[in-house]
Design an enzyme around this catalytic site. Structure first.
Site, short mmCIF file in Angstrom:
data_model
loop_
_atom_site.label_atom_id
_atom_site.label_comp_id
_atom_site.label_asym_id
_atom_site.label_seq_id
_atom_site.Cartn_x
_atom_site.Cartn_y
_atom_site.Cartn_z
N TYR A 37 6.07 -6.36 6.06
CA TYR A 37 6.04 -6.79 7.46
C TYR A 37 5.70 -8.28 7.57
O TYR A 37 6.11 -8.95 8.51
CB TYR A 37 4.97 -6.01 8.24
CG TYR A 37 5.45 -4.71 8.85
CD1 TYR A 37 6.08 -3.76 8.08
CD2 TYR A 37 5.25 -4.45 10.20
CE1 TYR A 37 6.49 -2.55 8.64
CE2 TYR A 37 5.66 -3.26 10.77
CZ TYR A 37 6.28 -2.32 9.98
OH TYR A 37 6.69 -1.14 10.55
N LYS A 73 5.69 3.59 -4.40
CA LYS A 73 7.00 3.73 -5.04
C LYS A 73 6.90 3.00 -6.38
O LYS A 73 7.66 2.06 -6.67
CB LYS A 73 8.09 3.13 -4.11
CG LYS A 73 9.51 3.41 -4.51
CD LYS A 73 9.94 4.86 -4.37
CE LYS A 73 11.34 5.05 -4.95
NZ LYS A 73 11.76 6.47 -5.01
N ASP A 87 9.12 9.08 -1.44
CA ASP A 87 10.21 10.01 -1.10
C ASP A 87 9.71 11.46 -1.20
O ASP A 87 9.99 12.30 -0.35
CB ASP A 87 11.46 9.77 -1.96
CG ASP A 87 11.16 9.62 -3.46
OD1 ASP A 87 9.97 9.54 -3.84
OD2 ASP A 87 12.12 9.60 -4.26
N ASP A 131 4.11 3.33 8.30
CA ASP A 131 4.83 3.35 9.57
C ASP A 131 5.71 4.60 9.63
O ASP A 131 5.68 5.36 10.60
CB ASP A 131 5.69 2.08 9.69
CG ASP A 131 6.48 2.05 10.97
OD1 ASP A 131 5.91 2.38 12.02
OD2 ASP A 131 7.69 1.70 10.94
N ASP A 149 4.93 8.55 11.66
CA ASP A 149 5.82 9.14 12.66
C ASP A 149 6.19 10.56 12.25
O ASP A 149 6.23 11.48 13.06
CB ASP A 149 7.11 8.31 12.82
CG ASP A 149 7.01 7.28 13.94
OD1 ASP A 149 5.89 6.83 14.24
OD2 ASP A 149 8.07 6.93 14.52
C1 IPM Z 1 3.95 1.33 15.01
C2 IPM Z 1 5.20 0.70 15.53
C3 IPM Z 1 5.19 -0.79 15.20
C4 IPM Z 1 5.16 -0.92 13.70
C5 IPM Z 1 6.34 -1.59 15.82
C6 IPM Z 1 6.40 -1.40 17.32
C7 IPM Z 1 6.24 -3.05 15.48
O1 IPM Z 1 6.33 1.35 15.02
O2 IPM Z 1 2.85 0.93 15.45
O3 IPM Z 1 4.04 2.24 14.18
O4 IPM Z 1 6.22 -0.91 13.05
O5 IPM Z 1 4.07 -1.06 13.16
MG MG Z 2 5.88 3.07 13.90
#
Ligand code: IPM
Ligand code: MG
Length: 406
Positions: free
Chosen positions: A182, A233, A265, A289, A293
């Protein structure tokens, strides 16, 4: 990692344009941190960053819940709203105004709604709302991002996984937040020797960055079920080879924590195959990240998951992990629970106010127990409510717990 005790912080001077948007709920000539302003009351300054999309709706609800739960524990909050993301772009042309950073740095904790929206999607990168969020994380040096994924018994049926797979899941993703691909350099888009455009980023981790996130993860695991899985990884990436080496070396200092390693993975697969095998997961910025999710969906909805981003000593940043959901913004459809639970994390991890945090967590369970559900977690036989009504139910539940305990 509770906020440092500091007094006599000077007020921030805002340009007129920003001042218009800056709402200070209790005007204070001096911004005093953690000082006893009224007898018997502890005072905290909280920066609110509503941001975009559903951000303002969920923040205004979380603010009320925070205030209510806090007041029952003798805490007094002074809130200051500042612009970030698209809201800041529209107002002053940058996604993270300096005034927002200074206000955030000078407060005891920061509560953020969400950023981003279609309107700014085509902006150049430095003018994207997301860039503002990354700058804020870097500015606050919040390198440790805690993302819990807990399947609440009330919501098992909202999970897309089978009941027997989802039931009882309780894991914590510890994501490195201010390093890796990032932020790594070199990065950019350039034209190569063949005249072709190339885009590139760098996954880079210094030993100290790995060590400090690993320590947070070991400590976290120690307070949970004592199991830590480091995800990397290392079969392909050099940065991951160093990551694994450093994490392995640190394990000697935490003999009570059982450490394992997993390739990302495989981890993605294991999370949906058998998520109960995980307790605490530690991983880099980009894997965290993605995996967080994925983990959120095990719980039924990303609308339920809070997060805490912590630094070594400064204020923490607390935000729901969901985005700005522009498709439902302003329609009173958002689930405010992730932000309300982020307020609970703010109390617990940011201010060390565990009792007030517990009040909020119990109130959320209370509202769910009464059957209230927003659209994202609705299932047959429950009561469908909007964002505001869910907020009111949580507030009522904060109050009823008081009545029950007197
Ligand atoms: C998160 C989001 C952010 C990230 C984006 C909005 C920059 O997806 O907080 O997980 O990638 O960190
Ligand atoms: Mg995110």
């Amino acid at each position: 990692m509770a906020a440092a005790l500091q007094t006599n912080i000077r007020p921030v001077k805002f340009p007129a344009k920003l001042r218009a948007l800056t709402k200070q709920s209790s005007p204070a000539p001096f911004r005093v941190r953690c000082a006893a302003a009224s007898p018997g009351k502890k005072r905290y300054n909280i920066t609110l960053l509503p941001g975009d999309g559903i951000g303002p709706e969920v923040i205004s609800i979380a603010k009320n819940v925070l205030q209510q739960a806090g007041s029952l524990e003798g805490l007094e909050f002074s809130f200051q709203e500042m612009p970030v993301g698209g809201a800041a772009l529209d107002l002053v042309g940058v996604p993270l105004p300096e005034e927002t950073v200074s206000a955030a740095k000078e407060s005891d904790a920061v509560l953020l709604g969400a950023i981003g929206g279609y309107k700014w999607d085509k902006n150049e990168k430095h003018l994207k709302p997301e860039t503002g969020l990354l700058q804020l994380r870097a500015g606050l040096k919040v390198f440790a991002n805690l993302r819990p994924a807990t399947v609440l018994p009330q919501l098992v049926d909202a999970s897309t996984l089978k009941r027997e797979v989802a039931e009882g899941v309780d894991l914590m993703v510890v994501r490195e937040l201010t390093g890796g691909i990032y932020f790594g350099v070199p990065r950019g888009i350039k034209t190569n020797e063949n005249g072709e455009e190339v885009g590139y980023n760098t996954e880079v981790y210094a030993a100290h960055e790995i060590d400090r996130i690993a320590r947070v993860a070991f400590e976290t695991a120690r307070k949970r079920r004592g199991k830590l899985c480091s995800v990397d990884k290392a079969n392909v990436l050099d940065a991951s080879i160093l990551w694994r080496r450093r994490v392995t070396a640190l394990a000697a200092e935490y003999p009570d924590v059982e450490l394992s390693h997993m390739y990302v993975d495989n981890a993605a697969m294991q999370l949906v195959r058998d998520p109960k095998q995980f307790d605490t997961i530690v991983t880099n910025n980009i894997f965290g990240d993605i995996l967080s999710d994925e983990a959120s969906m095990i719980t039924g909805s990303i609308g339920m998951l809070p997060s805490a981003s912590l630094s070594d000593s400064g204020p923490g940043l607390f935000e729901p992990i969901h985005g700005s959901a522009p498709d439902i913004a302003g329609q009173d459809k958002a689930n405010p629970l992730a932000t309300i639970l982020s307020a609970a994390m703010l109390l617990k991890y940011g201010l060390g106010e565990e009792k007030a945090a517990k009040r909020i967590e119990d109130a959320v369970l209370g509202a769910l127990n009464k059957g209230f559900r927003t659209g994202d977690i609705y299932s047959a036989g429950t009561k469908l409510v909007g964002c505001k009504e869910m907020g009111e139910e949580v507030l009522k539940s904060v109050d009823s717990h008081v009545q029950a305990s007197v």
